[in-house]
Scaffold this motif. Structure first.
Motif, PDB file in Angstrom:
ATOM      1  N   PRO A 192       0.823  -1.210   0.000  1.00 17.19           N
ATOM      2  CA  PRO A 192       0.000   0.000   0.000  1.00 17.19           C
ATOM      3  C   PRO A 192       0.857   1.260   0.000  1.00 17.19           C
ATOM      4  O   PRO A 192       1.985   1.258   0.506  1.00 17.19           O
ATOM      5  CB  PRO A 192      -0.810  -0.129   1.293  1.00 17.19           C
ATOM      6  CG  PRO A 192       0.013  -1.004   2.168  1.00 17.19           C
ATOM      7  CD  PRO A 192       0.692  -1.968   1.254  1.00 17.19           C
ATOM      8  N   THR A 193       0.321   2.323  -0.543  1.00 17.37           N
ATOM      9  CA  THR A 193       1.012   3.604  -0.560  1.00 17.37           C
ATOM     10  C   THR A 193       0.777   4.345   0.757  1.00 17.37           C
ATOM     11  O   THR A 193      -0.121   4.007   1.539  1.00 17.37           O
ATOM     12  CB  THR A 193       0.513   4.478  -1.710  1.00 17.37           C
ATOM     13  OG1 THR A 193      -0.863   4.826  -1.458  1.00 17.37           O
ATOM     14  CG2 THR A 193       0.618   3.755  -3.038  1.00 17.37           C
ATOM     15  N   SER A 252      -5.457   7.154   4.699  1.00 17.53           N
ATOM     16  CA  SER A 252      -6.860   7.404   4.359  1.00 17.53           C
ATOM     17  C   SER A 252      -7.764   6.535   5.222  1.00 17.53           C
ATOM     18  O   SER A 252      -7.604   5.314   5.283  1.00 17.53           O
ATOM     19  CB  SER A 252      -7.116   7.104   2.890  1.00 17.53           C
ATOM     20  OG  SER A 252      -8.500   7.199   2.597  1.00 17.53           O
ATOM     21  N   LEU A 253      -8.711   7.164   5.886  1.00 20.52           N
ATOM     22  CA  LEU A 253      -9.682   6.440   6.703  1.00 20.52           C
ATOM     23  C   LEU A 253     -11.077   6.537   6.105  1.00 20.52           C
ATOM     24  O   LEU A 253     -12.078   6.467   6.818  1.00 20.52           O
ATOM     25  CB  LEU A 253      -9.677   6.987   8.139  1.00 20.52           C
ATOM     26  CG  LEU A 253      -8.334   6.896   8.879  1.00 20.52           C
ATOM     27  CD1 LEU A 253      -8.441   7.548  10.258  1.00 20.52           C
ATOM     28  CD2 LEU A 253      -7.881   5.446   9.023  1.00 20.52           C
ATOM     29  N   ALA A 254     -11.124   6.656   4.796  1.00 23.28           N
ATOM     30  CA  ALA A 254     -12.409   6.792   4.114  1.00 23.28           C
ATOM     31  C   ALA A 254     -13.241   5.525   4.281  1.00 23.28           C
ATOM     32  O   ALA A 254     -12.715   4.408   4.288  1.00 23.28           O
ATOM     33  CB  ALA A 254     -12.189   7.075   2.631  1.00 23.28           C
ATOM     34  N   GLU A 255     -14.533   5.708   4.433  1.00 28.08           N
ATOM     35  CA  GLU A 255     -15.452   4.577   4.554  1.00 28.08           C
ATOM     36  C   GLU A 255     -15.606   3.878   3.204  1.00 28.08           C
ATOM     37  O   GLU A 255     -15.448   4.496   2.139  1.00 28.08           O
ATOM     38  CB  GLU A 255     -16.815   5.066   5.038  1.00 28.08           C
ATOM     39  CG  GLU A 255     -16.794   5.722   6.413  1.00 28.08           C
ATOM     40  CD  GLU A 255     -16.521   4.745   7.530  1.00 28.08           C
ATOM     41  OE1 GLU A 255     -16.810   3.536   7.352  1.00 28.08           O
ATOM     42  OE2 GLU A 255     -16.003   5.172   8.578  1.00 28.08           O
ATOM     43  N   SER A 256     -15.913   2.579   3.247  1.00 25.11           N
ATOM     44  CA  SER A 256     -16.151   1.806   2.025  1.00 25.11           C
ATOM     45  C   SER A 256     -17.470   1.053   2.167  1.00 25.11           C
ATOM     46  O   SER A 256     -17.482  -0.160   2.410  1.00 25.11           O
ATOM     47  CB  SER A 256     -15.000   0.834   1.783  1.00 25.11           C
ATOM     48  OG  SER A 256     -13.802   1.514   1.557  1.00 25.11           O
ATOM     49  N   SER A 264      -3.252  -4.435   0.708  1.00 25.52           N
ATOM     50  CA  SER A 264      -4.238  -3.716   1.515  1.00 25.52           C
ATOM     51  C   SER A 264      -3.555  -2.879   2.593  1.00 25.52           C
ATOM     52  O   SER A 264      -2.656  -3.371   3.287  1.00 25.52           O
ATOM     53  CB  SER A 264      -5.199  -4.704   2.181  1.00 25.52           C
ATOM     54  OG  SER A 264      -6.016  -4.028   3.125  1.00 25.52           O
ATOM     55  N   PRO A 265      -4.007  -1.634   2.789  1.00 23.58           N
ATOM     56  CA  PRO A 265      -3.436  -0.807   3.851  1.00 23.58           C
ATOM     57  C   PRO A 265      -3.967  -1.141   5.238  1.00 23.58           C
ATOM     58  O   PRO A 265      -3.381  -0.733   6.244  1.00 23.58           O
ATOM     59  CB  PRO A 265      -3.845   0.612   3.452  1.00 23.58           C
ATOM     60  CG  PRO A 265      -5.138   0.421   2.713  1.00 23.58           C
ATOM     61  CD  PRO A 265      -4.990  -0.883   1.968  1.00 23.58           C
ATOM     62  N   GLU A 266      -5.057  -1.873   5.324  1.00 28.48           N
ATOM     63  CA  GLU A 266      -5.707  -2.071   6.616  1.00 28.48           C
ATOM     64  C   GLU A 266      -4.819  -2.808   7.627  1.00 28.48           C
ATOM     65  O   GLU A 266      -4.726  -2.382   8.783  1.00 28.48           O
ATOM     66  CB  GLU A 266      -7.039  -2.786   6.437  1.00 28.48           C
ATOM     67  CG  GLU A 266      -7.938  -2.758   7.670  1.00 28.48           C
ATOM     68  CD  GLU A 266      -8.475  -1.378   8.001  1.00 28.48           C
ATOM     69  OE1 GLU A 266      -9.105  -1.225   9.057  1.00 28.48           O
ATOM     70  OE2 GLU A 266      -8.252  -0.425   7.221  1.00 28.48           O
ATOM     71  N   PRO A 267      -4.149  -3.902   7.272  1.00 33.41           N
ATOM     72  CA  PRO A 267      -3.272  -4.532   8.264  1.00 33.41           C
ATOM     73  C   PRO A 267      -2.151  -3.608   8.746  1.00 33.41           C
ATOM     74  O   PRO A 267      -1.743  -3.688   9.911  1.00 33.41           O
ATOM     75  CB  PRO A 267      -2.712  -5.746   7.503  1.00 33.41           C
ATOM     76  CG  PRO A 267      -3.735  -6.048   6.466  1.00 33.41           C
ATOM     77  CD  PRO A 267      -4.242  -4.713   6.038  1.00 33.41           C
ATOM     78  N   VAL A 268      -1.654  -2.737   7.865  1.00 30.87           N
ATOM     79  CA  VAL A 268      -0.627  -1.779   8.283  1.00 30.87           C
ATOM     80  C   VAL A 268      -1.201  -0.829   9.321  1.00 30.87           C
ATOM     81  O   VAL A 268      -0.581  -0.563  10.360  1.00 30.87           O
ATOM     82  CB  VAL A 268      -0.079  -0.998   7.070  1.00 30.87           C
ATOM     83  CG1 VAL A 268       0.972   0.018   7.509  1.00 30.87           C
ATOM     84  CG2 VAL A 268       0.485  -1.949   6.032  1.00 30.87           C
ATOM     85  N   ARG A 269      -2.389  -0.304   9.049  1.00 30.45           N
ATOM     86  CA  ARG A 269      -3.036   0.587  10.018  1.00 30.45           C
ATOM     87  C   ARG A 269      -3.257  -0.122  11.344  1.00 30.45           C
ATOM     88  O   ARG A 269      -3.047   0.457  12.418  1.00 30.45           O
ATOM     89  CB  ARG A 269      -4.374   1.086   9.454  1.00 30.45           C
ATOM     90  CG  ARG A 269      -4.245   2.176   8.418  1.00 30.45           C
ATOM     91  CD  ARG A 269      -5.578   2.858   8.184  1.00 30.45           C
ATOM     92  NE  ARG A 269      -6.499   2.011   7.450  1.00 30.45           N
ATOM     93  CZ  ARG A 269      -6.666   2.064   6.133  1.00 30.45           C
ATOM     94  NH1 ARG A 269      -5.942   2.898   5.403  1.00 30.45           N
ATOM     95  NH2 ARG A 269      -7.531   1.281   5.529  1.00 30.45           N
ATOM     96  N   HIS A 270      -3.731  -1.360  11.284  1.00 28.45           N
ATOM     97  CA  HIS A 270      -3.987  -2.098  12.520  1.00 28.45           C
ATOM     98  C   HIS A 270      -2.730  -2.231  13.364  1.00 28.45           C
ATOM     99  O   HIS A 270      -2.785  -2.089  14.594  1.00 28.45           O
ATOM    100  CB  HIS A 270      -4.518  -3.494  12.189  1.00 28.45           C
ATOM    101  CG  HIS A 270      -5.921  -3.494  11.673  1.00 28.45           C
ATOM    102  ND1 HIS A 270      -6.511  -4.617  11.141  1.00 28.45           N
ATOM    103  CD2 HIS A 270      -6.855  -2.512  11.599  1.00 28.45           C
ATOM    104  CE1 HIS A 270      -7.746  -4.332  10.780  1.00 28.45           C
ATOM    105  NE2 HIS A 270      -7.972  -3.062  11.035  1.00 28.45           N
ATOM    106  N   ARG A 271      -1.590  -2.497  12.735  1.00 23.75           N
ATOM    107  CA  ARG A 271      -0.346  -2.650  13.486  1.00 23.75           C
ATOM    108  C   ARG A 271       0.110  -1.318  14.076  1.00 23.75           C
ATOM    109  O   ARG A 271       0.597  -1.263  15.212  1.00 23.75           O
ATOM    110  CB  ARG A 271       0.743  -3.253  12.599  1.00 23.75           C
ATOM    111  CG  ARG A 271       0.456  -4.692  12.186  1.00 23.75           C
ATOM    112  CD  ARG A 271       1.685  -5.362  11.613  1.00 23.75           C
ATOM    113  NE  ARG A 271       2.180  -4.743  10.401  1.00 23.75           N
ATOM    114  CZ  ARG A 271       1.750  -5.060   9.182  1.00 23.75           C
ATOM    115  NH1 ARG A 271       0.796  -5.974   9.011  1.00 23.75           N
ATOM    116  NH2 ARG A 271       2.261  -4.465   8.113  1.00 23.75           N
TER     117      ARG A 271
END
Length: 203
Positions: free
Chosen positions: A2-3, A9-13, A135-142
């Motif tokens: 992910p970039t 970005s915490l935009a909703e999906s 996916s950026p989500e696992p990075v954010r979670h960590r």
């Protein structure tokens, strides 16, 4: 990978019109209970991680303990959140049958959001989040997990927010998605400070 822009970005999906993420009649967990931190939670994760790795072998690229049960001393719902990275989350045949044989059951499918899948298990209770390496989500979670581990003041603030959100959700008969919405603003504020500290956002 992910970039930087995707990570911060915490935009909703939301689901596209007419689509539902729920599989097989599943729904959000109905009972919201935040309990004091249990020192056994890391051991619960290790047992779950072993089941996942035994089921998938090298297909389990990364298995991480995330969420509040991964932060020592933080009150949480007694549900272990696990991030699993696989080569292609959209290729369910490559991992879902093997995980189902290990007691995990597919409950959420979100192809519009990084091909995210969720499988649930019990004994102990677990939400297994499946993502791809892009996916950026696992990075954010960590980042969120490690920030709370390292900052007692942030951990205390988040704990108070969670407990109030759980009390309000329980009083109104709300489910876990509504509980999450009640603490969203504080979560975003914590993320912002963590992103600045890590250099992902300007100070």
């Amino acid at each position: 990978m992910p970039t930087r822009e995707q990570i911060v970005s915490l935009a909703e999906s939301p689901p596209p019109p007419g689509e539902s993420p729920w599989v097989g009649g599943a729904t959000p967990r109905a009972h919201v209970e935040v309990v004091e931190a249990d020192p056994a939670w890391p051991q619960w994760f290790e047992g779950l991680a072993a089941r996942i790795r035994d089921a998938l072998g090298f297909r389990a690229i990364q298995v991480e303990h995330v969420g509040s049960t991964a932060v020592p001393g933080l009150p949480a719902k007694p549900v272990i959140d696990v991030d699993l990275t696989v080569a292609d989350p959209g290729d369910e045949a490559a991992y879902v049958p093997a995980l189902e044989s290990a007691g995990f059951h597919l409950r959420v499918r979100e192809p519009w959001w990084w091909e995210h899948r969720v499988l649930r298990a019990e004994g102990p209770s677990c939400n297994l989040h499946v993502f791809g390496f892009d996916s950026p989500e696992p990075v954010r979670h960590r980042i969120f997990r490690d920030w709370l581990r390292a900052h007692p003041d942030e951990r205390a603030r988040y704990a108070a927010t969670k407990q109030q959100a759980a009390a309000d959700a329980t009083a109104r008969g709300e489910h876990t998605m509504q509980y999450n919405a009640r603490k969203e603003q504080v979560v975003r504020e914590i993320y912002h400070r963590a992103f600045v500290a890590t250099g992902l956002l300007p100070g």
